[in-house]
Design an enzyme around this catalytic site. Structure first.
Site, PDB file in Angstrom:
ATOM      1  N   LYS A  32      37.862  18.882  35.665  1.00 38.27           N
ATOM      2  CA  LYS A  32      39.047  19.746  35.806  1.00 38.27           C
ATOM      3  C   LYS A  32      38.554  20.728  37.164  1.00 38.27           C
ATOM      4  O   LYS A  32      36.907  20.285  37.256  1.00 38.27           O
ATOM      5  CB  LYS A  32      38.571  20.817  35.255  1.00 38.27           C
ATOM      6  CG  LYS A  32      39.476  22.122  35.365  1.00 38.27           C
ATOM      7  CD  LYS A  32      39.604  23.260  34.406  1.00 38.27           C
ATOM      8  CE  LYS A  32      40.598  24.311  34.733  1.00 38.27           C
ATOM      9  NZ  LYS A  32      40.632  25.627  33.448  1.00 38.27           N
ATOM     10  N   GLU A  49      44.624  30.773  17.619  1.00 41.02           N
ATOM     11  CA  GLU A  49      44.854  32.763  17.565  1.00 41.02           C
ATOM     12  C   GLU A  49      45.442  32.712  16.313  1.00 41.02           C
ATOM     13  O   GLU A  49      44.679  34.527  15.596  1.00 41.02           O
ATOM     14  CB  GLU A  49      46.586  32.955  18.551  1.00 41.02           C
ATOM     15  CG  GLU A  49      46.112  33.234  19.541  1.00 41.02           C
ATOM     16  CD  GLU A  49      46.260  31.892  20.176  1.00 41.02           C
ATOM     17  OE1 GLU A  49      46.505  32.142  21.594  1.00 41.02           O
ATOM     18  OE2 GLU A  49      47.001  30.446  19.619  1.00 41.02           O
ATOM     19  N   ARG A 105      51.501  34.439  18.264  1.00 38.81           N
ATOM     20  CA  ARG A 105      51.479  32.820  17.002  1.00 38.81           C
ATOM     21  C   ARG A 105      50.509  33.517  16.031  1.00 38.81           C
ATOM     22  O   ARG A 105      50.138  32.720  15.337  1.00 38.81           O
ATOM     23  CB  ARG A 105      51.054  31.894  18.519  1.00 38.81           C
ATOM     24  CG  ARG A 105      50.695  31.782  19.594  1.00 38.81           C
ATOM     25  CD  ARG A 105      50.564  30.825  20.975  1.00 38.81           C
ATOM     26  NE  ARG A 105      50.625  29.542  20.024  1.00 38.81           N
ATOM     27  CZ  ARG A 105      50.114  28.995  20.968  1.00 38.81           C
ATOM     28  NH1 ARG A 105      50.049  28.342  22.141  1.00 38.81           N
ATOM     29  NH2 ARG A 105      49.359  27.367  19.780  1.00 38.81           N
TER      30      ARG A 105
END
Length: 645
Positions: A288, A377, A405
């Site tokens: 990244k 979640e 969610r």
């Protein structure tokens, strides 16, 4: 200032143009694409590290596959900047995330190359599989479907549900696992450790070399295709006998791990994988922030750094002459530690957002009492419920948009079982430049309809601290009700915010100012706009009252009786959806109690509101200070006259 693309990138207006470039020139295309992203984000802002990490992968996918006929799904969308630039949006990329500009995420209405809208994580495999099955039904047997999923997104249950289904099909599906060990913060959990084991395993790397050497010898895929694939599978299974493969066990042919920054190898591998039938997974190891030193060294900081000097790496910050209010998330983080120092039963939970929610403050101070559960979640809520059954005082911090969610878990695992979990919903209301996938528009409506649920929102930092203090108190915890506290993204209004902690009476609002004829009722920090509106109206001779209701559930019925008895006109204001929201709750009270008043409800309309700065979106929807003042004027003069000062 418009950014000038490099010589090769300037010729690419679509993937068709990219495919005309000689394969030996692809490294230069990657260099120019990476520099174009760096140049633009440094000047205009936006997400950063994720897209830098997939530059080579982006170029290779569009070079080898026939997009948009071959359908490419990005998961999550903030890694798709290179994709946008290569698919006809290079010259408008400077508008990315700006009001009326390009979306910061793939968006179906924006481009035919954006096959699926993505803002939340872990949706790509299910979506691409659905496309692949549909292609089979329509007779498009040769169409390819590619899901590019970050390994952080792999921690969500939806990704495993999709893989479980995909492995039982014969669809033309390629899952590309972009393994950089990061989401926004470093990945956590057993999956991260498993992927690390794969990438460092001598056995796996030996298999990788053997497999790709074999693939490299393939000159065509005629009658021998099934035989070659069979040999690959047999070699994998034999070599991996001592170290089982999670993906193979789900009947996904596994290839890799390979270097996700080697464009020559990537294009060769993808070309070969095009000819291998059935569902398969390519494991790419990437970095990244690749290609920009500061972003590689501090990947969390450079996820979305804001404006910066690309030469020095200095992130530009505004210089203020006087102290500024803190972000609401930081007030939450510091207050949680303060409360946890006093109450040993307090624990914190967040799904992959420790820095975004400032749960990282508690994780640093009390690492054994604060938990990052990954992008999961649903698990975060049920995990919190489990701890609450054992009398832990759980502060579960989830962005409002992501709480959607876990709605079943809130109802089934928390409220039905009368568990007093405290839900702190960050980014409630308009989230700004992240747009409709991230707006926290619906939580008031979907939380207030659940039994055994308290719903509150503070007008300022002091109120946030006091609500948190109240939620963890023995009497409230003994009440067996969940407690939702919502607050927005960004700064508050109190530079001196470390006020003494005080309990708030549940369901008790407060009168901010008395007034005449029109009453303004607000919930949450948007009430500060009402304060400004009242100042504007006072100069015009109008003097509305202002009530900060604090609670949507339970409503302060005594205060509402006072309001509807005294005022003929009422304006409600909320940074949430009008359908079923705070204003609806007030109208329901008025109807149930037999009152009659002229009503004006201000909030988020029944429409998808696009991205922009928060104040731009508030203005668009009519609940900025001037919008509130305008609504008061309309009601004040609706009866033909207004009571003037």
């Amino acid at each position: 200032m418009l950014i000038t693309p490099g010589k090769l990138l300037a010729t690419i207006n679509s993937p068709d143009d990219l495919r005309k470039i000689n394969r030996t020139d692809l490294p230069q295309v990657c260099n120019e694409l990476r520099q174009f992203i760096i140049d633009n984000v440094s000047v205009y802002g936006g997400h950063f590290g994720a897209s830098l990490g997939v530059v080579e992968l982006t170029v290779a996918l569009h070079y080898i596959f026939n997009t948009p006929d071959d359908q490419l799904v990005w998961d999550v969308g903030h890694q798709a900047y290179g994709h946008k630039i290569l698919t006809g949006r290079r010259d408008t990329f400077h508008t990315n995330r700006f009001y009326h500009g390009l979306s910061g995420f793939p968006k179906r209405k924006e481009s035919p190359y954006d096959s699926f809208g993505v803002g939340h994580s872990s949706t790509s495999i299910s979506a691409a599989l659905g496309m692949a099955v549909a292609a089979q039904l329509d007779g498009h047997e040769n169409r390819h479907h590619i899901a590019v999923i970050g390994d952080g997104a792999m921690t969500a249950g939806l990704a495993f549900e999709g893989m479980n289904h995909a492995g039982a099909t014969d669809t033309n599906l390629l899952i590309v696992l972009n393994d950089n060990c990061m989401s926004i913060d470093p990945n956590v959990g057993a999956l991260r450790e498993y992927l690390t084991d794969i990438t460092t395993s001598h056995t796996y790397n030996k298999v990788k070399d053997e497999v790709w050497n074999l693939l490299g010898k393939m000159s065509s895929f005629g009658k021998s295709a099934q035989e070659i694939v069979s040999k690959i599978e047999s070699g994998l299974k034999a070599s991996l006998l001592k170290q089982s493969n999670l993906f193979e066990s789900l009947h996904l042919r596994y290839f890799g791990p390979i270097d996700g920054h080697d464009i020559d190898h990537l294009t060769s591998v993808l070309e070969d994988l095009k000819h291998i039938p059935g569902p398969k997974l390519l494991h790419c190891v990437t970095v990244k922030g690749k290609g920009y030193g500061p972003a590689e060294k501090d990947q969390t900081k450079w996820h979305a750094p804001g404006l910066f000097d690309k030469v020095t790496g200095e992130i530009k910050k505004k210089v203020y002459e006087k102290p500024q209010p803190p972000k609401y998330q930081d007030v939450f983080g510091h207050t949680l530690v303060e409360l946890a120092e006093q109450n040993p039963k307090i624990v914190g939970v967040t799904p992959a957002m420790p820095s975004g929610s400032s749960m990282n403050i508690m994780m640093k101070a009390m690492p054994d009492r604060a938990f990052d559960v990954g992008i999961a979640e649903q698990h975060a809520v049920t995990f919190s419920a489990g701890m609450a059954t054992q009398k832990q005082v759980v502060f579960c911090n989830i962005y409002s948009t992501f709480m959607q969610r876990a709605y079943d878990q809130v109802i089934h695992d928390v409220c039905i079982q009368e568990l007093p979990v405290v839900f702190c919903l960050d980014r409630a209301g308009f989230a700004g430049a992240d747009g409709p996938t991230h707006h926290g528009a619906y939580d008031i409506a979907f939380m207030r309809c659940i039994p055994n649920m308290i719903v509150a929102s503070p007008m300022n930092e002091q109120e946030l601290r006091n609500m948190m203090f109240t939620a963890q108190s023995e009497e409230v915890q003994a009440g067996k009700q969940a407690f939702t506290i919502r607050y927005p993204r960004g700064e508050g209004v109190m530079p001196n915010w470390r006020t003494p902690l005080e309990k708030i009476e549940i369901g008790k609002g407060r009168k901010v100012r008395d007034g005449r004829e029109v009453a303004i009722l607000t919930i949450g920090p948007i009430g500060n706009y009402a304060v400004k509106a009242c100042e504007l109206l006072e100069k015009e001779g109008l003097g509305p009252a202002h009530y900060d209701m604090r609670f949507v559930k339970p409503l302060d019925e005594a205060m509402l009786h006072e309001i509807f008895s005294r005022y003929s006109s009422v304006v409600t204001v909320e940074d949430g959806c009008l359908v079923g929201g705070f204003g609806s709750a007030v109208v329901e009270f008025m109807a149930d109690q037999g009152y009659s008043a002229r009503m004006k409800r201000l909030g988020i309309p029944d429409a998808i509101v696009e991205h922009g700065e928060q104040i731009e979106l508030h203005r668009e929807c009519g609940f900025d200070p001037e919008g509130i003042a305008r609504a008061v004027r309309e009601l004040a003069y609706a009866g033909g006259s207004a009571v003037m000062a």
